[in-house]
Structure formats: C-alpha cells, structure tokens
Design a protein around this motif. Structure first.
Motif, PDB file in Angstrom:
ATOM      1  N   ARG A   1      -3.276  10.204 -13.901  1.00 25.83           N
ATOM      2  CA  ARG A   1      -4.644  10.690 -14.151  1.00 25.83           C
ATOM      3  C   ARG A   1      -5.337   9.874 -15.248  1.00 25.83           C
ATOM      4  O   ARG A   1      -6.556   9.903 -15.365  1.00 25.83           O
ATOM      5  N   ASN A   2      -4.551   9.166 -16.043  1.00 23.50           N
ATOM      6  CA  ASN A   2      -5.122   8.379 -17.140  1.00 23.50           C
ATOM      7  C   ASN A   2      -5.466   6.949 -16.744  1.00 23.50           C
ATOM      8  O   ASN A   2      -5.881   6.152 -17.594  1.00 23.50           O
ATOM      9  N   ILE A   3      -5.304   6.602 -15.477  1.00 26.78           N
ATOM     10  CA  ILE A   3      -5.629   5.240 -15.049  1.00 26.78           C
ATOM     11  C   ILE A   3      -7.135   5.018 -15.178  1.00 26.78           C
ATOM     12  O   ILE A   3      -7.933   5.774 -14.621  1.00 26.78           O
ATOM     13  N   PRO A   4      -7.571   4.000 -15.904  1.00 25.61           N
ATOM     14  CA  PRO A   4      -9.012   3.743 -16.057  1.00 25.61           C
ATOM     15  C   PRO A   4      -9.646   3.304 -14.735  1.00 25.61           C
ATOM     16  O   PRO A   4      -9.047   2.553 -13.959  1.00 25.61           O
ATOM     17  N   LEU A   5     -10.841   3.771 -14.496  1.00 29.22           N
ATOM     18  CA  LEU A   5     -11.609   3.351 -13.328  1.00 29.22           C
ATOM     19  C   LEU A   5     -12.469   2.152 -13.738  1.00 29.22           C
ATOM     20  O   LEU A   5     -13.613   2.307 -14.177  1.00 29.22           O
ATOM     21  N   LEU A   6     -11.904   0.971 -13.593  1.00 30.06           N
ATOM     22  CA  LEU A   6     -12.590  -0.256 -13.993  1.00 30.06           C
ATOM     23  C   LEU A   6     -13.034  -1.030 -12.758  1.00 30.06           C
ATOM     24  O   LEU A   6     -12.627  -0.731 -11.638  1.00 30.06           O
ATOM     25  N   GLY A   7     -13.860  -2.022 -12.991  1.00 29.29           N
ATOM     26  CA  GLY A   7     -14.390  -2.811 -11.897  1.00 29.29           C
ATOM     27  C   GLY A   7     -13.303  -3.523 -11.107  1.00 29.29           C
ATOM     28  O   GLY A   7     -12.479  -4.239 -11.677  1.00 29.29           O
ATOM     29  N   HIS A   8     -13.291  -3.310  -9.786  1.00 28.89           N
ATOM     30  CA  HIS A   8     -12.381  -3.984  -8.851  1.00 28.89           C
ATOM     31  C   HIS A   8     -10.912  -3.709  -9.152  1.00 28.89           C
ATOM     32  O   HIS A   8     -10.051  -4.548  -8.913  1.00 28.89           O
ATOM     33  N   THR A   9     -10.638  -2.525  -9.681  1.00 32.80           N
ATOM     34  CA  THR A   9      -9.257  -2.102  -9.870  1.00 32.80           C
ATOM     35  C   THR A   9      -8.722  -1.538  -8.557  1.00 32.80           C
ATOM     36  O   THR A   9      -9.425  -0.806  -7.853  1.00 32.80           O
ATOM     37  N   LEU A  10      -7.487  -1.877  -8.234  1.00 40.09           N
ATOM     38  CA  LEU A  10      -6.845  -1.398  -7.014  1.00 40.09           C
ATOM     39  C   LEU A  10      -5.773  -0.382  -7.388  1.00 40.09           C
ATOM     40  O   LEU A  10      -4.808  -0.719  -8.080  1.00 40.09           O
ATOM     41  N   ILE A  11      -5.953   0.861  -6.945  1.00 47.27           N
ATOM     42  CA  ILE A  11      -5.000   1.929  -7.245  1.00 47.27           C
ATOM     43  C   ILE A  11      -4.324   2.350  -5.948  1.00 47.27           C
ATOM     44  O   ILE A  11      -4.998   2.684  -4.972  1.00 47.27           O
ATOM     45  N   THR A  12      -2.995   2.321  -5.947  1.00 44.03           N
ATOM     46  CA  THR A  12      -2.213   2.772  -4.787  1.00 44.03           C
ATOM     47  C   THR A  12      -1.333   3.927  -5.219  1.00 44.03           C
ATOM     48  O   THR A  12      -0.557   3.795  -6.176  1.00 44.03           O
ATOM     49  N   MET A  13      -1.454   5.065  -4.522  1.00 48.10           N
ATOM     50  CA  MET A  13      -0.660   6.238  -4.831  1.00 48.10           C
ATOM     51  C   MET A  13       0.198   6.562  -3.615  1.00 48.10           C
ATOM     52  O   MET A  13      -0.315   6.704  -2.496  1.00 48.10           O
ATOM     53  N   ALA A  14       1.497   6.682  -3.821  1.00 45.06           N
ATOM     54  CA  ALA A  14       2.414   6.945  -2.717  1.00 45.06           C
ATOM     55  C   ALA A  14       3.332   8.110  -3.075  1.00 45.06           C
ATOM     56  O   ALA A  14       4.081   8.039  -4.050  1.00 45.06           O
ATOM     57  N   TYR A  15       3.256   9.174  -2.261  1.00 44.72           N
ATOM     58  CA  TYR A  15       4.102  10.339  -2.480  1.00 44.72           C
ATOM     59  C   TYR A  15       5.243  10.316  -1.466  1.00 44.72           C
ATOM     60  O   TYR A  15       5.019  10.386  -0.252  1.00 44.72           O
ATOM     61  N   GLN A  16       6.462  10.207  -2.008  1.00 46.80           N
ATOM     62  CA  GLN A  16       7.657  10.144  -1.170  1.00 46.80           C
ATOM     63  C   GLN A  16       7.450   9.135  -0.030  1.00 46.80           C
ATOM     64  O   GLN A  16       7.695   9.439   1.139  1.00 46.80           O
ATOM     65  N   SER A  17       6.985   7.980  -0.409  1.00 45.07           N
ATOM     66  CA  SER A  17       6.719   6.907   0.563  1.00 45.07           C
ATOM     67  C   SER A  17       7.296   5.611   0.017  1.00 45.07           C
ATOM     68  O   SER A  17       6.553   4.716  -0.409  1.00 45.07           O
ATOM     69  N   PRO A  18       8.628   5.473   0.032  1.00 46.26           N
ATOM     70  CA  PRO A  18       9.253   4.302  -0.597  1.00 46.26           C
ATOM     71  C   PRO A  18       8.921   2.978   0.070  1.00 46.26           C
ATOM     72  O   PRO A  18       9.054   1.931  -0.546  1.00 46.26           O
ATOM     73  N   GLY A  19       8.529   2.982   1.343  1.00 46.42           N
ATOM     74  CA  GLY A  19       8.266   1.719   2.025  1.00 46.42           C
ATOM     75  C   GLY A  19       6.851   1.209   1.895  1.00 46.42           C
ATOM     76  O   GLY A  19       6.510   0.148   2.446  1.00 46.42           O
ATOM     77  N   VAL A  20       6.019   1.914   1.166  1.00 48.94           N
ATOM     78  CA  VAL A  20       4.612   1.529   1.056  1.00 48.94           C
ATOM     79  C   VAL A  20       4.460   0.297   0.158  1.00 48.94           C
ATOM     80  O   VAL A  20       5.054   0.229  -0.919  1.00 48.94           O
ATOM     81  N   LYS A  21       3.666  -0.631   0.625  1.00 48.90           N
ATOM     82  CA  LYS A  21       3.356  -1.813  -0.181  1.00 48.90           C
ATOM     83  C   LYS A  21       2.036  -1.572  -0.917  1.00 48.90           C
ATOM     84  O   LYS A  21       1.033  -1.228  -0.291  1.00 48.90           O
ATOM     85  N   PRO A  22       2.015  -1.772  -2.218  1.00 45.07           N
ATOM     86  CA  PRO A  22       0.780  -1.530  -2.981  1.00 45.07           C
ATOM     87  C   PRO A  22      -0.288  -2.568  -2.665  1.00 45.07           C
ATOM     88  O   PRO A  22       0.009  -3.699  -2.282  1.00 45.07           O
ATOM     89  N   ASP A  23      -1.525  -2.162  -2.835  1.00 43.38           N
ATOM     90  CA  ASP A  23      -2.645  -3.077  -2.617  1.00 43.38           C
ATOM     91  C   ASP A  23      -2.666  -4.151  -3.702  1.00 43.38           C
ATOM     92  O   ASP A  23      -2.556  -3.853  -4.893  1.00 43.38           O
ATOM     93  N   THR A  24      -2.809  -5.390  -3.275  1.00 46.24           N
ATOM     94  CA  THR A  24      -2.932  -6.503  -4.225  1.00 46.24           C
ATOM     95  C   THR A  24      -4.237  -7.240  -4.053  1.00 46.24           C
ATOM     96  O   THR A  24      -4.573  -8.093  -4.880  1.00 46.24           O
ATOM     97  N   SER A  25      -4.972  -6.933  -2.998  1.00 49.31           N
ATOM     98  CA  SER A  25      -6.262  -7.592  -2.769  1.00 49.31           C
ATOM     99  C   SER A  25      -7.134  -6.675  -1.932  1.00 49.31           C
ATOM    100  O   SER A  25      -6.643  -5.784  -1.228  1.00 49.31           O
ATOM    101  N   TYR A  26      -8.430  -6.887  -2.027  1.00 47.58           N
ATOM    102  CA  TYR A  26      -9.377  -6.105  -1.235  1.00 47.58           C
ATOM    103  C   TYR A  26     -10.651  -6.921  -1.065  1.00 47.58           C
ATOM    104  O   TYR A  26     -11.093  -7.620  -1.982  1.00 47.58           O
ATOM    105  N   SER A  27     -11.238  -6.831   0.107  1.00 46.38           N
ATOM    106  CA  SER A  27     -12.471  -7.564   0.370  1.00 46.38           C
ATOM    107  C   SER A  27     -13.656  -6.724  -0.120  1.00 46.38           C
ATOM    108  O   SER A  27     -14.095  -5.791   0.572  1.00 46.38           O
TER     109      SER A  27
END
Length: 215
Positions: free
Chosen positions: A185-211
């Motif tokens: 909840r303390n993650i800052p909402l900054l410009g072009h920040t990529l936040i990936t949240m995974a609940y009991q999803s060990p195979g999920v790859k986090p976002d590293t880029s976005y158009s």
C-alpha cells in the motif's frame, strides 16, 4: 674670508648636510613603519572579514540543515483528503500501470474507478480497462497505491474490487520488474511506474515494460 672661517663654514655646511640626511632617513624609516603598520591593519582586517564570512556561512548552513532536518516531511496523503472535482486537474498529471493476478489469472482493473458521472472525478482514477491509473491533482502529492485501493474498495467496490487486496499475506509484488518488500500500500504512484501484484501466482512474470503512447 680667512681660511679658518672657510673651514668653519665648510664644517657647518657638512654638519647641516649630515643632519638633513639623518632627517631624511628618519622620515623614510617613519614612512616605512607607517606603511608596514597600514599593511598589517589591512591584513588583520581582511583576516577578520574572512573569519566573519566563514562563521556566518557556516552558521547559515547549520541553520539550513537543522531546519531541513526538523521540517515535517509528507510521506503520505490521507485518502479522505483526495478530492472529487467536477473537472480534471492538470497541474500534476502522471500515470502508473497496475497489473493484478489472483491464483494465476489476470484480474481486470475496471474502467471508471474514481469517476462518478460527469460531476465527480477523483484525483486518482481510471478511464479504461488497461490498468492505467491516472494521477491528476492540483499539485504534487505523495500518492500511494493504498490511496487508489481505498477509493476503489470503499467508494467503487461495485466495480469488481477483489477482497483479497485487503490482506497483506499471500501477495508477491513487483515494482518495475523488481520484487517489492514491505506493505504494498506504500508503493508511490509515480510517472510510468509498473506495479505487478500476484496472489498465489508463482508463475507470473512481472511487468518490465509498457507501451505508454502519448501518456
């Protein structure tokens, strides 16, 4: 004039000449001493001035540092302070992308979170289902992910708010592709920040880029 008188006159002239020479030398010594005294006074005044400047600047720096250290720093903003205005705020406008996975499945971040008709637009909101959080405020505030989740969960829960977002355990969270440790909840909402949240999803790859396009 007799030779004796001539000798006396010559001696007298020589004596005056020597006296004049001694007087000139004495004056020259006095003038040199005065110049040396003036130089010493100027040098001393210069040293005092430099010391005063050093002390003054040092004192100002100490005061500035202490003032900065004692100045309250805003580390968050209460969700209740985030207003709902009739129009968009443009003074501070950045975008954060949020991806959510629960049990290995992607959860859509709905459109219109933070938007209630045409007369209520919260500073944190979504326009589409692309996961982009629009941060539009009258000035820069230390917005956190928790602020957006509060607006979604308390005011727009009907837009598919996942109750699991209310618990801290079981989540793996990433910011710009890197694991985030701590209260998400303390993650800052900054410009072009990529936040990936995974609940009991060990195979999920986090976002590293976005158009981002023009955003």
């Amino acid at each position: 004039m007799s030779k004796k008188q001539t000798r006396n006159v010559s001696k007298s002239n020589l004596s005056r000449s020597r006296g004049n020479a001694r007087g000139r030398r004495s004056q020259e010594r006095l003038a040199a001493q005065q110049r040396d005294a003036r130089r010493k006074r100027f040098t001393l005044a210069g040293i005092i001035l430099v010391l005063v400047l050093i002390v003054g600047v040092g004192g100002w720096l100490i005061y500035r540092n202490n003032a900065a250290a004692n100045m309250p720093v805003a580390t968050s903003i209460a969700t209740s302070d985030i207003q709902c205005n009739s129009g968009e705020m443009s003074s501070y406008h950045v975008h954060t992308h949020l991806s959510i996975y629960i049990s290995g499945k992607a959860v859509t971040v709905p459109a219109q979170i933070g938007i209630n008709g045409t007369t209520c637009l919260y500073w944190l909101h979504t326009h589409a289902t692309n996961g982009i959080i629009h941060v539009e405020a009258p000035s820069q505030y230390p917005f956190k992910l928790g602020n957006f989740l509060d607006i979604w969960g308390t005011k727009f829960a009907n837009l598919g708010y996942p109750p699991l977002l209310d618990q801290n355990t079981g989540w793996q969270v990433y910011v710009n592709g890197k694991a985030y440790h701590g209260d998400y909840r303390n993650i800052p909402l900054l410009g072009h920040t990529l936040i990936t949240m995974a609940y009991q999803s060990p195979g999920v790859k986090p976002d590293t880029s976005y158009s981002w396009g023009s955003l």
